[in-house]
Scaffold this motif. Structure first.
Motif, PDB file in Angstrom:
ATOM      1  N   ASN A 213       0.830  -1.207   0.000  1.00 46.25           N
ATOM      2  CA  ASN A 213       0.000   0.000   0.000  1.00 46.25           C
ATOM      3  C   ASN A 213       0.865   1.258   0.000  1.00 46.25           C
ATOM      4  O   ASN A 213       0.577   2.228  -0.711  1.00 46.25           O
ATOM      5  N   ILE A 214       1.921   1.258   0.805  1.00 43.96           N
ATOM      6  CA  ILE A 214       2.830   2.413   0.857  1.00 43.96           C
ATOM      7  C   ILE A 214       3.548   2.582  -0.478  1.00 43.96           C
ATOM      8  O   ILE A 214       3.666   3.696  -1.001  1.00 43.96           O
ATOM      9  N   LEU A 215       4.007   1.478  -1.044  1.00 42.53           N
ATOM     10  CA  LEU A 215       4.657   1.546  -2.348  1.00 42.53           C
ATOM     11  C   LEU A 215       3.715   2.112  -3.407  1.00 42.53           C
ATOM     12  O   LEU A 215       4.120   2.934  -4.241  1.00 42.53           O
ATOM     13  N   SER A 216       2.463   1.685  -3.381  1.00 36.78           N
ATOM     14  CA  SER A 216       1.497   2.156  -4.373  1.00 36.78           C
ATOM     15  C   SER A 216       1.372   3.669  -4.355  1.00 36.78           C
ATOM     16  O   SER A 216       1.334   4.323  -5.410  1.00 36.78           O
ATOM     17  N   VAL A 217       1.313   4.233  -3.172  1.00 38.13           N
ATOM     18  CA  VAL A 217       1.185   5.683  -3.042  1.00 38.13           C
ATOM     19  C   VAL A 217       2.456   6.378  -3.507  1.00 38.13           C
ATOM     20  O   VAL A 217       2.412   7.374  -4.240  1.00 38.13           O
ATOM     21  N   THR A 276      11.167   6.109   8.498  1.00 38.72           N
ATOM     22  CA  THR A 276       9.985   5.414   8.004  1.00 38.72           C
ATOM     23  C   THR A 276      10.236   4.825   6.622  1.00 38.72           C
ATOM     24  O   THR A 276      11.139   5.251   5.896  1.00 38.72           O
ATOM     25  N   LEU A 277       9.410   3.873   6.256  1.00 38.12           N
ATOM     26  CA  LEU A 277       9.519   3.292   4.924  1.00 38.12           C
ATOM     27  C   LEU A 277       9.268   4.353   3.857  1.00 38.12           C
ATOM     28  O   LEU A 277       9.953   4.386   2.827  1.00 38.12           O
ATOM     29  N   THR A 278       8.311   5.227   4.090  1.00 36.19           N
ATOM     30  CA  THR A 278       8.017   6.291   3.130  1.00 36.19           C
ATOM     31  C   THR A 278       9.241   7.160   2.891  1.00 36.19           C
ATOM     32  O   THR A 278       9.589   7.479   1.748  1.00 36.19           O
ATOM     33  N   HIS A 282      11.563   7.514  -0.690  1.00 37.09           N
ATOM     34  CA  HIS A 282      11.897   8.783  -1.341  1.00 37.09           C
ATOM     35  C   HIS A 282      13.404   8.920  -1.542  1.00 37.09           C
ATOM     36  O   HIS A 282      13.866   9.355  -2.601  1.00 37.09           O
ATOM     37  N   ASP A 283      14.161   8.534  -0.517  1.00 43.91           N
ATOM     38  CA  ASP A 283      15.611   8.751  -0.553  1.00 43.91           C
ATOM     39  C   ASP A 283      16.351   7.727  -1.408  1.00 43.91           C
ATOM     40  O   ASP A 283      17.336   8.070  -2.084  1.00 43.91           O
TER      41      ASP A 283
END
Length: 289
Positions: A213-217, A276-278, A282-283
Motif C-alpha cells: 500500500n505504501i509503495l502504491s502511493v 519510516t519506509l516512506t 523517497h531517498d
C-alpha cells in the motif's frame, strides 16, 4: 580509540564508516577489495585488505584494535552456513589473539531460535561463539532491511511483489542507516560491559500488504502483494542463479519466522528507530525506478 569496521561499503557498514568519521574517529576498514572504497572515505580512514573468512588476515588486520564492528559477509555460495562458520572462526581467532575488548555484531531477529531459520542460523552460531569469549559483546538483532526491496525493484516497476508470508503478517522493518546509528553509538559508548542484546526494530511493524500500500502511493501506480508457495519461491531463487543450498538458506529466513514466532526482544523505546519506509522510498528507492 581504535575501531575496526568489516564490510565497510555494505548497506549498514558504509553508514557506520561515515558516522565514525563524523564523530572524529579514524576507523580501520577491513575490505576484501580495498580499491572499491571511495577516495572520500579513504582520506579519513585506514584501509587494509582482509578476507573475513581468513583468520590470519583478520588477525593481522585487527592488531591494536580496541573495538570491532563485525558482519558475517553474505555472498552467493553453495553453502552459506559454512561460509558464516569460517567467518566466525576468523573473528574468534582475531578477538582472542588481539585481546579486542568490545565487539558489536550485526545479527538478526530470529537468531534467538538458534536453528531452523535458514541463513539466520549462521548468525545465531556467531552469537554463541561471541558469548564464549572474554570480551564485551552487543548483538544487534535487526529487523528486515528496507533495502531488500531493491532486490525486488523490477517487480515494483511491474506492480507486483511476491512473498511466502501471509500478506497480513506484520514484522519489523528497518532502515540500514538506523542500524548503523545504533551500532556507532554502541561502538563509541564505553560505559557498557558484558554480553548484551540490542534489538533494532525500525519505526513500526509492517505486513507485506501495508508495504504494498505504501509503495502504491509513493511510486505512483498500484503495487499488489501475492503470496506464493515455498516451492515456487525456491524455484525463482534457482532461476535467478542461486545454488540450491543458498536458495534453501534464503527461503528459510522467511519460513522459519512464519509460524507462531515472537521476537525475544519486545518493541520498546530502545529498539524503535525513526526512519519510516516512506522516507526511505523517497531517498533510496525512487531514484532507482
Amino acid at each position: 580509540m581504535r575501531i575496526a569496521v568489516t564490510t565497510p561499503m555494505g548497506h549498514v557498514g558504509r553508514h557506520v564508516t561515515t558516522m565514525l568519521i563524523r564523530a572524529g574517529v579514524r576507523p580501520l576498514l577491513l575490505a576484501r577489495s580495498p580499491e572499491k572504497i571511495p577516495q572520500t572515505a579513504r582520506s579519513h580512514a585506514d584501509v587494509v585488505q582482509a578476507d573475513s573468512t581468513n583468520p590470519d588476515q583478520v588477525t593481522a588486520a585487527t592488531h591494536g584494535v580496541d573495538a570491532l564492528y563485525w558482519v558475517d559477509p553474505s555472498v552467493l555460495s553453495a553453502d552459506p552456513l559454512a561460509d558464516y562458520a569460517a567467518a566466525t572462526h576468523a573473528m574468534v581467532e582475531a578477538v582472542t589473539a588481539n585481546r579486542i575488548g568490545r565487539v558489536v555484531f550485526q545479527s538478526s531477529v530470529g537468531a534467538e531460535k538458534r536453528h531452523g531459520v535458514g541463513e539466520i542460523d549462521g548468525l545465531a552460531a556467531t552469537e554463541v561463539a561471541l558469548d564464549g569469549l572474554d570480551a564485551d559483546v552487543t548483538h544487534l538483532r535487526c529487523g528486515y532491511f528496507f533495502t531488500n526491496l531493491l532486490l525486488d525493484i523490477e517487480a515494483v516497476r511491474q506492480g507486483s511483489v511476491q512473498t511466502v508470508l501471509p500478506p497480513d503478517h506484520a514484522f519489523s522493518w528497518v532502515a540500514p542507516r538506523d542500524i548503523a546509528e545504533v551500532a556507532t553509538l554502541r561502538l563509541l559508548n564505553t560505559a557498557w560491559s558484558g554480553h548484551r542484546i540490542q534489538a533494532v526494530h525500525g519505526p513500526q511493524d509492517l505486513s507485506w500488504q501495508q508495504v504494498a500500500n505504501i509503495l502504491s502511493v509513493q511510486v505512483g501506480h498500484p503495487v499488489r502483494v501475492e503470496q506464493i508457495s515455498d516451492e515456487a519461491m525456491r524455484e525463482q531463487y534457482l532461476t535467478a542463479g542461486m545454488p540450491p543450498g543458498m536458495a534453501d538458506a534464503v527461503l528459510g529466513m522467511s519460513t522459519g519466522l512464519r509460524d507462531d514466532f515472537e521476537p525475544e526482544q519486545p518493541r520498546s523505546l530502545a529498539t524503535t528507530t525513526p526512519t519510516t519506509l516512506t522516507s526511505w522510498i523517497h531517498d533510496e528507492l525512487l531514484p532507482e525506478l
